[in-house]
Write a protein that holds these residues in place. Sequence first.
Motif, PDB file in Angstrom:
ATOM      1  N   MET A 135     -19.420 -41.993  -8.376  1.00 11.14           N
ATOM      2  CA  MET A 135     -19.978 -42.527  -7.134  1.00 11.14           C
ATOM      3  C   MET A 135     -18.838 -42.934  -6.201  1.00 11.14           C
ATOM      4  O   MET A 135     -17.812 -43.436  -6.656  1.00 11.14           O
ATOM      5  N   ALA A 136     -19.057 -42.722  -4.898  1.00 11.66           N
ATOM      6  CA  ALA A 136     -18.079 -43.144  -3.896  1.00 11.66           C
ATOM      7  C   ALA A 136     -18.713 -44.224  -3.027  1.00 11.66           C
ATOM      8  O   ALA A 136     -19.776 -44.009  -2.430  1.00 11.66           O
ATOM      9  N   ALA A 137     -18.070 -45.390  -2.966  1.00 15.14           N
ATOM     10  CA  ALA A 137     -18.630 -46.542  -2.249  1.00 15.14           C
ATOM     11  C   ALA A 137     -18.333 -46.436  -0.746  1.00 15.14           C
ATOM     12  O   ALA A 137     -17.530 -47.180  -0.194  1.00 15.14           O
ATOM     13  N   SER A 167     -12.885 -50.495   5.283  1.00 16.82           N
ATOM     14  CA  SER A 167     -12.008 -49.324   5.401  1.00 16.82           C
ATOM     15  C   SER A 167     -12.802 -48.073   5.802  1.00 16.82           C
ATOM     16  O   SER A 167     -14.018 -48.105   5.914  1.00 16.82           O
ATOM     17  N   ASP A 168     -12.084 -46.968   5.986  1.00 16.87           N
ATOM     18  CA  ASP A 168     -12.684 -45.740   6.506  1.00 16.87           C
ATOM     19  C   ASP A 168     -13.531 -45.023   5.439  1.00 16.87           C
ATOM     20  O   ASP A 168     -12.996 -44.595   4.414  1.00 16.87           O
ATOM     21  N   PRO A 169     -14.831 -44.883   5.671  1.00 19.48           N
ATOM     22  CA  PRO A 169     -15.705 -44.230   4.693  1.00 19.48           C
ATOM     23  C   PRO A 169     -15.265 -42.810   4.357  1.00 19.48           C
ATOM     24  O   PRO A 169     -15.375 -42.372   3.197  1.00 19.48           O
ATOM     25  N   ALA A 170     -14.751 -42.096   5.342  1.00 17.37           N
ATOM     26  CA  ALA A 170     -14.326 -40.710   5.098  1.00 17.37           C
ATOM     27  C   ALA A 170     -13.167 -40.679   4.090  1.00 17.37           C
ATOM     28  O   ALA A 170     -13.073 -39.770   3.265  1.00 17.37           O
ATOM     29  N   ASN A 204     -20.880 -40.216  14.710  1.00 13.67           N
ATOM     30  CA  ASN A 204     -19.460 -39.881  14.549  1.00 13.67           C
ATOM     31  C   ASN A 204     -19.013 -40.095  13.109  1.00 13.67           C
ATOM     32  O   ASN A 204     -18.286 -39.279  12.538  1.00 13.67           O
ATOM     33  N   GLU A 205     -19.454 -41.219  12.547  1.00 14.36           N
ATOM     34  CA  GLU A 205     -19.044 -41.540  11.184  1.00 14.36           C
ATOM     35  C   GLU A 205     -19.583 -40.515  10.192  1.00 14.36           C
ATOM     36  O   GLU A 205     -18.848 -40.022   9.317  1.00 14.36           O
ATOM     37  N   LEU A 206     -20.856 -40.173  10.351  1.00 13.24           N
ATOM     38  CA  LEU A 206     -21.462 -39.174   9.454  1.00 13.24           C
ATOM     39  C   LEU A 206     -20.793 -37.813   9.624  1.00 13.24           C
ATOM     40  O   LEU A 206     -20.533 -37.110   8.649  1.00 13.24           O
ATOM     41  N   VAL A 212     -15.038 -33.950   6.025  1.00 10.12           N
ATOM     42  CA  VAL A 212     -14.169 -34.080   4.838  1.00 10.12           C
ATOM     43  C   VAL A 212     -14.788 -33.341   3.656  1.00 10.12           C
ATOM     44  O   VAL A 212     -14.111 -32.584   2.951  1.00 10.12           O
ATOM     45  N   ILE A 213     -16.092 -33.541   3.456  1.00  6.14           N
ATOM     46  CA  ILE A 213     -16.760 -32.912   2.313  1.00  6.14           C
ATOM     47  C   ILE A 213     -16.731 -31.390   2.444  1.00  6.14           C
ATOM     48  O   ILE A 213     -16.383 -30.680   1.493  1.00  6.14           O
ATOM     49  N   SER A 214     -17.063 -30.893   3.637  1.00  7.82           N
ATOM     50  CA  SER A 214     -17.149 -29.425   3.763  1.00  7.82           C
ATOM     51  C   SER A 214     -15.774 -28.769   3.683  1.00  7.82           C
ATOM     52  O   SER A 214     -15.650 -27.620   3.273  1.00  7.82           O
TER      53      SER A 214
END
Length: 303
Positions: A135-137, A167-170, A204-206, A212-214
């Motif tokens: 899991m990533a918080a 901090s930055d979710p990405a 923007n955040e999403l 990053v994921i793709s």
Amino acid sequence: ETYKEGLSKTRGSFSSKINDLVARYRKVDEDFFEDLEEILISADVGVTAVMDLIDELKMEVKRKNIKDSREMKEVISEKLVEIYYGEKDGDTAKLQLNEEGLSVILFVGVNGVGKTTTIGKMAHQLKQEGKKVIMAAGDTFRAGAIEQLEVWGERAGVDVIKHNAGSDPAAVVYDGIQAARSRGADVLLCDTAGRLQNKVNLMNELAKVKKVISREVPDGPQEVLLVLDATTGQNAMSQAKTFSEATDVSGIVLTKLDGTAKGGIVLAIRNELQIPVKYVGLGEKVTDLQTFDAHAFVYGLFA
Ligand code: GDP
């Protein structure tokens, strides 16, 4: 069978109203349909869906020459299932995960809907199925979200990748992917923040997290699950609209169905937004997350 307990509020209210209706009107006439319309709307089935349903039912009554209202329960159930599936009959509630290599599931939704709880439950279930889960918080904004995910992590025996609050979710998600890779995980579950107050920020955040994921995972994220709280009724519907405009949502998790008599919202969401409901939350326990089956759901309401 599986929905029996969790749906008791909706079922109690819905089926007793339908039973009353059938007892009150022996004949299937205009008054019968008017009362039925009210019952469906009060269960949050949604005005558009209800109108379609009533039209369909009237045609069916003509076609089959139904006179006795007692025959209507079965017809209503059938049509409710049809309303849910619409054109996409038989679409699957199953998660679309990769057979091999890492799959990433991104969870979105506003604070308080049950996002963290859902991630915890799903981590547990996937692990039970023999998958290695991380899991990533990524909800670095809501106070306590990181710690809450860690509690679920301990409970499920699943590692949680985290940074400091704020901090930055990405960056958290990026680290999550690297950790998942090096530990040979099958599934990475990513939490995100749910500040709907600022739609541009949210988008923007999403977008940044998805990028990053793709970049890191082929065809990722494999699922973007929007978590909605069934007890908020039409509010959940408007959140669904906002989020589906902000990002491609592949499925919905509808939580707290156990806490509402208005379970009809499931049908409205599917019917109006064309997004499949993949899971429903029927309580706070780890086992209270169920894959959604429209047939079992509707027939459960009449059971
Ligand atoms: P988040 O802010 O979206 O991460 O929401 P949380 O996961 O913290 O959940 C908010 C509250 O809803 C918590 O008290 C959960 O226990 C509760 N909750 C979540 N899912 C369900 C559900 O399916 N049924 C019930 N009754 N409560 C739920």
